[in-house]
Design a protein around this motif. Structure first.
Motif, PDB file in Angstrom:
ATOM      1  N   CYS A 112     -23.451 133.921  -6.749  1.00 19.60           N
ATOM      2  CA  CYS A 112     -22.843 133.649  -5.654  1.00 19.60           C
ATOM      3  C   CYS A 112     -23.716 132.411  -4.812  1.00 19.60           C
ATOM      4  O   CYS A 112     -24.899 132.324  -5.142  1.00 19.60           O
ATOM      5  CB  CYS A 112     -23.198 134.905  -4.574  1.00 19.60           C
ATOM      6  SG  CYS A 112     -22.571 134.362  -2.845  1.00 19.60           S
ATOM      7  N   CYS A 158     -19.031 137.091  -6.064  1.00 20.60           N
ATOM      8  CA  CYS A 158     -19.277 138.506  -5.757  1.00 20.60           C
ATOM      9  C   CYS A 158     -18.249 139.137  -6.131  1.00 20.60           C
ATOM     10  O   CYS A 158     -18.508 140.384  -6.774  1.00 20.60           O
ATOM     11  CB  CYS A 158     -19.399 138.480  -4.404  1.00 20.60           C
ATOM     12  SG  CYS A 158     -21.036 137.646  -3.924  1.00 20.60           S
ATOM     13  N   CYS A 165     -23.177 136.714  -0.533  1.00 23.60           N
ATOM     14  CA  CYS A 165     -22.091 136.927   0.660  1.00 23.60           C
ATOM     15  C   CYS A 165     -21.322 138.160   0.595  1.00 23.60           C
ATOM     16  O   CYS A 165     -20.570 138.506   1.695  1.00 23.60           O
ATOM     17  CB  CYS A 165     -21.211 135.618   0.597  1.00 23.60           C
ATOM     18  SG  CYS A 165     -19.791 135.709  -0.866  1.00 23.60           S
ATOM     19  N   GLY A 166     -21.097 138.491  -0.618  1.00 21.86           N
ATOM     20  CA  GLY A 166     -20.302 140.008  -0.624  1.00 21.86           C
ATOM     21  C   GLY A 166     -18.773 139.798  -0.813  1.00 21.86           C
ATOM     22  O   GLY A 166     -18.030 140.680  -0.994  1.00 21.86           O
ATOM     23  N   ASN A 167     -18.170 138.476  -0.426  1.00 19.78           N
ATOM     24  CA  ASN A 167     -16.750 138.438  -0.551  1.00 19.78           C
ATOM     25  C   ASN A 167     -16.279 137.048  -1.258  1.00 19.78           C
ATOM     26  O   ASN A 167     -15.090 136.876  -1.088  1.00 19.78           O
ATOM     27  CB  ASN A 167     -16.089 138.444   0.530  1.00 19.78           C
ATOM     28  CG  ASN A 167     -16.610 137.591   1.790  1.00 19.78           C
ATOM     29  OD1 ASN A 167     -17.289 136.624   1.428  1.00 19.78           O
ATOM     30  ND2 ASN A 167     -16.753 137.931   3.065  1.00 19.78           N
ATOM     31  N   CYS A 168     -17.035 136.583  -2.176  1.00 24.86           N
ATOM     32  CA  CYS A 168     -16.534 135.027  -2.913  1.00 24.86           C
ATOM     33  C   CYS A 168     -16.161 135.717  -4.341  1.00 24.86           C
ATOM     34  O   CYS A 168     -16.043 136.764  -4.626  1.00 24.86           O
ATOM     35  CB  CYS A 168     -17.725 134.134  -3.009  1.00 24.86           C
ATOM     36  SG  CYS A 168     -19.050 134.741  -4.059  1.00 24.86           S
TER      37      CYS A 168
HETATM   38 ZN   LIG Z   1     -20.646 135.638  -2.750  1.00 24.48          ZN
END
Ligand SMILES: [Zn+2]
Ligand SMILES: [Zn+2]
Length: 362
Positions: free
Chosen positions: A118, A110, A104-107
């Motif tokens: 993730c 991550c 997801c790149g933003n949790c």
């Molecule tokens: Zn993530």
């Protein structure tokens, strides 16, 4: 296949690869990839390493292939031939793709640099994408692959494309835990198993200036090569004298392989007081040992799986600077079945890399 999966297919193109349906035999298989998204790149594959995970997966040692035919391969190197509008790479760039292709790149995971943890992580093959666009992931025993460009890595110019391939999984898998547990000056590091992973583990430990680098193998035939790779000591784990002399002598042990009916307590007995035993090998079956192996000397047993984005980038820079390179045997992609057979018989020294006709165009 669900309608969701069908909707995500770009029917204007077909990618061709070698797929398993649960046996080690691979058959030619074509699929429509996902439409290229803004962050995606399409990679024309030149090289793909054969990882032990590929074998565990296609033989269903880790579970049934529920998603249909599986194209294995997650040590992929090739040229970008199509790039989405927001991709990190441009057409013509040489990139490598490891064991994951999306997150997801933003949790919180991550952001901590552990993209592999993730909940929306997509592994490179035998997995489904969780970004809402649907679709299944297929690996690198193929002519092309489409991935999130954040998981395609620039290859340093002094690392050959074929040698870069095994660094993407075997390299990252062994580098990440050694760094996490502070392998370096003052530390005595053992590496169990001198194979695809272990031969890199020894080189990393050496390059990190560990006080001792101990190669631990069931076979004396690896002794000479272990020394060439940078080992300062060799322990034959089948030799009781060797094991006795090495007991409690290593601060960190990286376990990359194991025997049939492995006596895990014996291997853990090599860890020094307050030391750490790190599993990167993944036996198909549960492992066991007596709790006192840990309690009496404050020994920790932990595990590690692949590496997040920043760690992969750091690994490439370190390999480039220190000259860490896998030892490889090239085989043609058209003989992927021969490569798998060679791997299953356990004799590559130390990594098989499949080569496609596109390699000639690099
Ligand atoms: Zn993530
Ligand atoms: Zn792998």
């Amino acid at each position: 296949m669900s309608s969701n999966t069908k909707l995500s297919e770009d029917t204007s193109v077909s990618f061709n690869g070698w797929a398993s349906t649960g046996t080690p035999h691979l058959s030619e298989f074509a699929y429509h990839p996902r439409p290229i998204g803004p962050k995606d790149v399409e990679v024309e594959i030149s090289y793909c390493g054969i990882c032990g995970s590929d074998i565990h997966t296609i033989t269903e040692g880790w579970g049934t292939l529920k998603l249909g035919p599986c194209i294995p391969g997650h040590e992929i190197v090739g040229k970008v031939v199509t790039a989405g509008s927001n991709a990190l790479h441009k057409v013509g760039d040489l990139v490598g793709v490891g064991a994951m292709v999306d997150s997801c790149g933003n949790c919180e995971r991550c952001n901590s640099g552990y993209h592999q943890e993730c909940s929306k992580c997509a592994f490179t093959y035998n997995d489904s994408f969780k970004d809402g666009r649907g679709g299944l992931s297929y690996g690198g025993y193929a002519d092309r692959v489409r991935v999130n460009s954040e998981f395609a890595f620039k290859i340093p110019s002094n690392i050959s494309p074929a040698e870069a391939a095994p660094l993407l999984c075997a390299g990252a898998t062994t580098y990440a835990p050694l760094k996490r547990y502070n392998a370096g000056p003052g530390k005595r590091v053992g590496v169990i198993g001198i194979g695809g992973l272990g031969h890199l583990g020894i080189q990393w430990a050496r390059a990190l200036n560990c006080d001792e680098v101990v190669a631990i193998s069931t076979s004396d035939s690896k002794r000479e090569e272990a020394t060439k790779l940078g080992a300062t000591k060799f322990v034959n784990s089948k030799n009781p004298e060797d094991m006795k002399a090495a007991a409690r002598s290593m601060d960190l042990i990286l376990c990359t392989s194991f025997g049939e009916n492995q006596d895990w307590g014996k291997l853990i007995s090599l860890v020094a007081n307050h030391g750490t035993f790190i599993l990167v090998a993944l036996p198909d079956n549960p492992i066991s040992f007596r709790a006192s192996a840990l309690t009496s000397r404050c020994v920790s047993v932990t595990g590690s799986m692949i590496a997040g984005r920043e760690t992969v980038q750091e690994m490439f820079a370190f390999a480039s600077e220190k000259g860490v390179r896998p030892w490889i045997e090239k085989m043609p992609m058209s003989n992927a079945n021969g490569g798998v057979k060679h791997m299953m018989e356990g004799h590559p020294r130390y990594r098989i890399v499949l080569e496609t006709p596109a390699a000639a165009r690099l």
